[in-house]
Design an enzyme around this catalytic site. Structure first.
Site, PDB file in Angstrom:
ATOM      1  CG  HIS A  48       7.951   1.733   4.775  1.00  0.00           C
ATOM      2  ND1 HIS A  48       6.880   2.244   4.081  1.00  0.00           N
ATOM      3  CD2 HIS A  48       8.727   1.111   3.858  1.00  0.00           C
ATOM      4  CE1 HIS A  48       7.011   1.951   2.798  1.00  0.00           C
ATOM      5  NE2 HIS A  48       8.119   1.269   2.631  1.00  0.00           N
TER       6      HIS A  48
ATOM      7  CG  ASP B  62       4.487  -3.446   1.040  1.00  0.00           C
ATOM      8  OD1 ASP B  62       5.495  -3.203   0.349  1.00  0.00           O
ATOM      9  OD2 ASP B  62       3.758  -2.562   1.504  1.00  0.00           O
TER      10      ASP B  62
END
Length: 518
Positions: free
Chosen positions: A190, A267
């Protein structure tokens, strides 16, 4: 040079570009722009905790979407355990992967996944971005941890397969993640690009073992990881790498590949591991060109303009020759194939899911699994509590996958069992400002003659937490310690309970153990 085939119309390109997107949105009802784009070809939407208030509300929302497009894929990131969307505001009724791996009963794992799948299907969700098949070989991993079934490849493999079988028996497609394996990373994708710098033999014997099992179990989707694995591709992360996706995941088994022919979804494409280097639009096009079929976007960027920009970037890439039209058409076809499977399975799965283990009601299976996952270490001096304790929770910053919405701990459950329980929540900053010894002294004084129950989460990863734990137990040897993360440090205190996760049911099970109810 353009690679648009004869007869490929602008409308077809636009529809295909929309079909491969899996965007999120804000609100508990579908915005007008989502409904309009569904009519124009959008193939999927993603639901996050911000879209969910109750199962009944989600069912109304998904019915609203299907009134426009009956074969829409509705995706959610519902792992159970620490990562829950359906129960984000109260905590999950199901323990997560690490707890299931601690029990290591594939019948239980299959039944837990089936019951969770039934609840998703009842809400109209038919694609689950789960389970995590990552082997958590690095105990300091900041983003996987309790989301993994464990650190042993074969254990992870058999429980991954059981989870897939259970979930898909309920008519909900699984998207096993994060290929080729996110368990040996010290960086959260992230925020930045993780690196797994091991040789190919290690990858095959560790990371790839659960993915082989997932494919054999029939997983309908695989989620790619934004990780750099030099043994496979020295330049591009898995999501953008033809070598990883086509040369390994899709390559025939006889050629050393995994032989997978289903949907590949990225993702979250807006994660910094991609956008920080390649940008959102370029990263999306590169992912499709490399072999991804669907683009997950919307965890952060959840507006109409993002979807329009990605749609236009995909169409432009085809027209300019950066993305073959055949590759886009193939990706869109895979999305439609999965949507057709999900639509066919809707309702047909009723009564086919595996039953709960003998003597366990399906609605209670999450709590039963959490109880079985407890690992309890007692000293001879400990006796179950009968008086209200002082509960102190040391709270680290949650990773983005888990989020900071979902409550965790055992205080509420202990307060029900022992009315008058006193609780306190202590973040890192508050503890570090005082220092571990001073904080421990103040905590013990405040607790008075109450038993201290110290709740921690991944104490081995946080120096401030480990130091505080040591200081409190040194001052008060009768302390009860509850570890709700990955247990690594030696057991301390008069009673040490490892829950293997911070789901609501894990807290309930731990509270029962403290009062001697289990």
């Amino acid at each position: 040079m353009t690679v648009i085939t004869a007869g490929t119309s602008a409308d077809t390109l636009t529809r295909d570009a929309l079909t491969v997107l899996q965007p999120g949105f804000r609100g508990t009802e579908a915005p007008d722009w989502v409904l309009r784009l569904l009519g124009e070809g959008l193939g999927a939407v993603a639901l996050f905790s911000r879209n969910i208030e109750s199962p009944e509300q989600v069912a109304r929302l998904t019915a609203q979407l299907r009134a426009v497009r009956p074969d829409i894929l509705v995706a959610a990131d519902e792992e159970g355990g620490d990562v829950t969307r359906l129960e984000a505001r109260g905590g999950s009724s199901f323990p997560g992967n690490l707890a299931l791996g601690a029990v290591d009963d594939v019948k239980l794992t299959r039944a837990v996944a089936a019951e969770l799948g039934r609840r998703l299907a009842a809400c109209g969700v038919n694609l689950n971005w789960a389970p995590s098949a990552d082997v958590n070989s690095d105990p300091d991993n900041p983003v996987i941890g309790v989301r993994s079934f464990g650190a042993e490849p074969e254990l992870v493999a058999r429980n991954t397969a059981a989870y897939i079988e259970g979930m898909q028996s309920a008519g909900v497609a699984t998207s096993v993640k994060h290929f080729p394996g996110h368990g040996d990373t010290g960086v959260d994708s992230h925020h930045a690009m993780p690196l797994i710098d091991v040789d190919l033999e290690t990858l095959r014997e560790r990371e790839l073992v659960p993915f082989r099992a997932a494919i054999a179990a029939g997983t309908k989707a695989v989620m790619s990881a934004h990780i750099l694995v030099p043994a496979l591709d020295a330049e591009l992360p898995g999501t953008l790498s033809t070598a990883v996706l086509m040369g390994l995941l899709r390559a025939p088994r006889e050629a050393g590949g995994l032989g997978y022919d289903g949907l590949v979804v990225t993702d979250g494409i807006e994660m910094q591991a991609i956008t920080g280097t390649y940008g959102l639009e370029r990263g999306t096009v590169m992912a499709l060109a490399a072999g991804c079929d669907a683009i997950c976007v919307g965890g952060g960027l959840s507006d109409e303009q993002t979807v329009l920009d990605l749609r236009d970037a995909i169409v432009r890439a085809v027209r300019e020759g950066d993305l073959p039209a055949e590759r886009l058409a193939d990706a869109a076809a895979r999305v439609r194939d999965l949507a057709a499977w999900a639509a066919q399975r809707s309702g047909a799965a009723e009564g086919t899911a595996p039953a709960a283990p003998s003597g366990t009601d399906a609605t209670d299976i999450g709590l039963e699994a959490a109880r079985r996952a407890l690992r309890i270490t007692r000293t001879a001096a400990f006796t179950p509590l009968t008086k209200a304790p002082y509960v102190a929770a040391l709270t680290p910053v949650a990773n983005i996958a888990v989020g900071d919405v979902t409550p965790w701990g055992i205080a509420a459950d202990l307060a029900k069992l022992l009315p008058g329980t006193v609780t306190g929540t202590y973040p890192a900053r508050e503890v570090e400002e005082q220092g571990a010894d001073a904080f421990a002294a103040g905590l013990v004084e405040e607790a008075g003659d109450r038993t201290v129950v110290l709740v921690v989460r991944d104490a081995h990863r946080h120096r401030w937490m480990a130091d505080t734990l040591a200081a409190v137990t040194a001052r008060r040897p009768g302390t009860v310690v509850v570890e709700m993360g990955v247990p690594q440090a030696p057991a301390t205190g008069a009673l040490h309970i490892a829950t293997h996760g911070a789901a609501r049911v894990c807290g309930t099970a731990a509270a029962e153990a403290i009062v001697g109810a289990v």
